[in-house]
Enzyme design. Sequence first.
Site, mmCIF file in Angstrom:
data_model
loop_
_atom_site.group_PDB
_atom_site.id
_atom_site.type_symbol
_atom_site.label_atom_id
_atom_site.label_comp_id
_atom_site.label_asym_id
_atom_site.label_seq_id
_atom_site.Cartn_x
_atom_site.Cartn_y
_atom_site.Cartn_z
ATOM 1 N N LYS A 66 0.814 -1.219 0.000
ATOM 2 C CA LYS A 66 0.000 0.000 0.000
ATOM 3 C C LYS A 66 0.850 1.272 0.000
ATOM 4 C CE LYS A 66 -4.219 -1.887 2.048
ATOM 5 N NZ LYS A 66 -5.232 -1.731 3.117
ATOM 6 N N ASN A 151 -1.170 3.279 21.501
ATOM 7 C CA ASN A 151 -0.260 2.367 20.809
ATOM 8 C C ASN A 151 0.755 1.823 21.806
ATOM 9 O OD1 ASN A 151 0.370 1.277 18.129
ATOM 10 N ND2 ASN A 151 2.360 2.272 18.406
#
Length: 275
Positions: A66, A151
């Site tokens: 991607k 995260n």
Amino acid sequence: MVKAFGVVGHPIGHSRSPEIHGQFALQCKLDIDYLKFDVEPEKFDSFVSEFFANGGVGLNITVPFKEHAFRLSTPASEKVKLSKAVNTLYLNEIGELVGDNTDGPGLVKDLLNNDILLEQKRLLILGAGGAARGILPSIIEKSPASITIANRTIEKAEQLQQEFSHLQSIDVVGFEDVDGVDTEPYDVIINATSLGIQGETPNISPKAVKSSTCCYDLMYSSDDTAFVKWALDNKAQKAIDGLGMLVEQAAVSFEIWLGAIPDTRAIVDRIRRGE
């Protein structure tokens, strides 16, 4: 003449894209050929070039290409520039390779399909990798009251915070610091990590969940994903996997290429039934 499409990844055996686009084509009475292509990373550029040179109409791009596809193409919009990742390629009217990212629009559409609104909601995104980056522009567009990114390594979350700061103020925390007692429980929690591949979930406090919280996992499975199980165990109002997003982002690609809008719910229901 049959129009050629495909999905490119490495590996690619797991992809359901040919099945989904085949169903779209049947619905819309279009004749297309949609194939899976397992391409070695060093051959990605030449494959894309040859595909379109040979008359190919459109490609979907999946892991690990991607970001590579983003660098190879002209971004279709400012949102694509922000996401720095592309999952849809096509040639424009002057033969220029254009890259789009339909993940964010696909997610937002599936959230709406499940009566989950983002406007003025307190939103928690788990993970700060490419999946989170890809959906952030579309999420911000829906004007949530707040966005927190959690995260494992807070530095990656801080990078997203900085890059999107001109659009919305974003809070960042480590997984261990997500606690709905010190702040408030969240209205919507989106799991954008890949921990589910190992059957794991981010190590966050269940106090982040309240009885009206909606939880969404970008991953999907024939059984409940680990995150969906975690959400249900912690009494979330809704816990949904990413199958609907997969189909909706495919539908956006299909519309970009062919101008046709398929019935996505019929496809999701069919896959859920194991057909």
